[in-house]
Enzyme design. Structure first.
Site, PDB file in Angstrom:
ATOM      1  N   TYR A   1      87.886  -4.833  57.725  1.00 41.59           N
ATOM      2  CA  TYR A   1      89.049  -3.964  57.938  1.00 41.59           C
ATOM      3  C   TYR A   1      88.739  -2.916  58.995  1.00 41.59           C
ATOM      4  CZ  TYR A   1      90.319  -6.424  53.758  1.00 41.59           C
ATOM      5  OH  TYR A   1      90.578  -7.441  52.872  1.00 41.59           O
TER       6      TYR A   1
ATOM      7  N   CYS B   1      96.353 -16.623  44.363  1.00 41.22           N
ATOM      8  CA  CYS B   1      96.475 -15.441  43.506  1.00 41.22           C
ATOM      9  C   CYS B   1      97.602 -14.502  43.954  1.00 41.22           C
ATOM     10  CB  CYS B   1      95.147 -14.710  43.393  1.00 41.22           C
ATOM     11  SG  CYS B   1      94.435 -14.233  44.963  1.00 41.22           S
TER      12      CYS B   1
ATOM     13  N   LYS C   1      80.584 -13.727  50.723  1.00 36.45           N
ATOM     14  CA  LYS C   1      81.508 -12.657  50.396  1.00 36.45           C
ATOM     15  C   LYS C   1      81.221 -12.119  48.999  1.00 36.45           C
ATOM     16  CE  LYS C   1      86.326 -12.143  49.409  1.00 36.45           C
ATOM     17  NZ  LYS C   1      87.535 -12.796  49.113  1.00 36.45           N
TER      18      LYS C   1
ATOM     19  N   SER D   1      87.127  -5.332  50.931  1.00 33.63           N
ATOM     20  CA  SER D   1      87.925  -4.116  50.760  1.00 33.63           C
ATOM     21  C   SER D   1      87.140  -2.969  50.124  1.00 33.63           C
ATOM     22  CB  SER D   1      89.156  -4.435  49.916  1.00 33.63           C
ATOM     23  OG  SER D   1      88.782  -4.976  48.656  1.00 33.63           O
TER      24      SER D   1
ATOM     25  N   LYS E   1      81.382 -17.222  47.240  1.00 36.47           N
ATOM     26  CA  LYS E   1      82.234 -16.086  46.920  1.00 36.47           C
ATOM     27  C   LYS E   1      81.917 -15.634  45.504  1.00 36.47           C
ATOM     28  CE  LYS E   1      87.069 -14.727  46.450  1.00 36.47           C
ATOM     29  NZ  LYS E   1      88.450 -15.092  46.717  1.00 36.47           N
TER      30      LYS E   1
HETATM   31  C1  PBG Z   1      92.023 -14.303  47.425  1.00 39.37           C
HETATM   32  C2  PBG Z   1      91.097 -13.372  48.078  1.00 39.37           C
HETATM   33  C3  PBG Z   1      90.508 -12.202  47.594  1.00 39.37           C
HETATM   34  C4  PBG Z   1      89.846 -11.632  48.672  1.00 39.37           C
HETATM   35  C5  PBG Z   1      89.995 -12.490  49.751  1.00 39.37           C
HETATM   36  N1  PBG Z   1      90.754 -13.578  49.365  1.00 39.37           N
HETATM   37  C6  PBG Z   1      90.611 -11.534  46.283  1.00 39.37           C
HETATM   38  C7  PBG Z   1      90.021 -12.100  45.074  1.00 39.37           C
HETATM   39  O1  PBG Z   1      89.356 -13.127  45.086  1.00 39.37           O
HETATM   40  O2  PBG Z   1      90.263 -11.491  44.042  1.00 39.37           O
HETATM   41  C8  PBG Z   1      89.114 -10.322  48.673  1.00 39.37           C
HETATM   42  C9  PBG Z   1      89.067  -9.634  49.985  1.00 39.37           C
HETATM   43  C10 PBG Z   1      88.687  -8.198  49.938  1.00 39.37           C
HETATM   44  O3  PBG Z   1      88.339  -7.632  48.885  1.00 39.37           O
HETATM   45  O4  PBG Z   1      88.754  -7.584  50.998  1.00 39.37           O
HETATM   46  N2  PBG Z   1      91.539 -15.138  46.500  1.00 39.37           N
END
Ligand code: PBG
Length: 330
Positions: free
Chosen positions: A315, A124, A250, A276, A197
């Site tokens: 973080y 991405c 996650k 995040s 995820k």
């Molecule tokens: C990439 C990825 C993402 C995150 C980790 N790897 C973003 C998504 O899937 O949109 C999110 C990490 C975070 O929010 O700290 N695919």
């Protein structure tokens, strides 16, 4: 024996008693710090929605990892943030020998051989449409994406990555990546699968940090539905069968039930990603004076460990490690 013979408060009276009977402990050994690498030199772009988080050029990234090591954080998770011009339909910047993350891995290895370099494997950040793979029409083509995941993984392993962490949510990616790594001479490189995820609103600030928001639509056709726990077990079982060495859940806090279920069922090391949005919420509330950041962070991380995580990607890794080094206890 019930009350009054039993009084649970007896062991809570003092801080030292509480320390003695504490069931879950945090250690800097279990923490992984996510870092973002961008082009240029001497660059440290602050990420607005995540105070204390930056996009760093390789040289500054090395400094940042050095600061983490100083407080005892010995593992980092790397994300590449290429310039717009380097993005294309398939994300080919992600598998170049001179790619951002490849260069970062080599520089980190040279500066700190003991540092564990985990690399996020996804597209991405590298595609001009912001989706996590190759498009066919408006959908991400699973099987065409697998081939590219294998390329990216092998390229990162060749640069010296210690752990390959696919986060794309394509079916069959763990097996594909395992076979590719083995075939390329990287049989010893482990795979940390983002097995479970969820399609989550809590990734919002990350998409600022990584410039990876999808140009159209969302990721619900490949990331999991927040409502599903049994399906999470199937995702994890698949990845175990395909050869994952570690599993990840996650986001973390909204999905502690999933983490606890995985803990009961699987003996692989479990990771949880305190993402995040979870971090940004703490920072934002603390800035308003509504929360004590240190205490809320330590409580969050403790809860994630208690639910069953062996390692935590956060973080707040440096902050937590600093507090632990200063003898944190409540
Ligand atoms: C990439 C990825 C993402 C995150 C980790 N790897 C973003 C998504 O899937 O949109 C999110 C990490 C975070 O929010 O700290 N695919």
């Amino acid at each position: 024996m019930p009350f009054p013979e039993t009084r649970l408060r007896r062991l809570r009276r003092t801080s030292t008693l509480r320390r003695l009977v504490r069931e879950t402990r945090l250690s800097a050994d279990d923490l992984v710090l996510p870092l973002f690498v961008c082009p240029g030199e001497g660059v440290a772009n602050p990420v607005g929605s995540m105070p204390g988080v930056f996009q760093h050029s390789v040289d500054r990234l090395v400094e940042s990892a050095g600061e983490a090591l100083e407080v005892g954080v010995r593992a980092v998770l790397l994300f590449g943030v290429p310039e717009r011009a380097a993005k294309d339909a398939v994300g080919s910047a992600s598998w170049q020998e001179e790619g951002l993350v490849q260069r970062a891995v080599r520089a980190l290895t040279a500066a700190y051989p003991e540092l564990v370099k985990i690399v996020d494997v996804c597209f991405c950040e590298y595609t001009d449409h912001g989706h996590c793979g190759v498009l066919r029409g408006h959908e991400v083509d699973n099987d065409a994406t697998l081939e590219n995941l294998a390329r990216q993984s092998v390229s990162l392993a060749a640069a010296g990555a210690d752990v390959i962490a696919p986060s794309d949510m394509m079916d069959g990616r763990v097996g594909t990546i395992r076979r590719a790594l083995d075939g390329a001479g990287f049989a010893e490189t482990p795979i940390l699968s983002y097995a479970v995820k969820f399609a989550s609103a809590f990734y919002g600030p990350f998409r600022d940090a990584a410039d990876s928001a999808p140009a159209f639509g969302d990721r619900r056709a490949y990331q999991m539905d927040a409502a599903n726990a049994r399906e999470a077990m199937r995702e994890a079982a698949e990845d175990v069968a395909e050869g994952a060495d570690l599993l990840m859940v996650k986001p973390a806090l909204p999905y502690l039930d999933i983490l606890a279920r995985l803990r009961e069922r699987f003996d692989l090391p479990l990771a949880a990603y305190h993402v995040s949005g979870e971090f940004a919420m703490l920072k934002a509330a603390a800035e308003k004076g509504w929360l004590d950041y240190d205490r809320a962070l330590m409580e969050s991380l403790t809860a994630i460990r208690r639910a069953g995580a062996d390692l935590i990607l956060t973080y707040g890794a440096r902050d937590a490690a600093r507090l632990l080094a200063a003898g944190w206890s409540e």
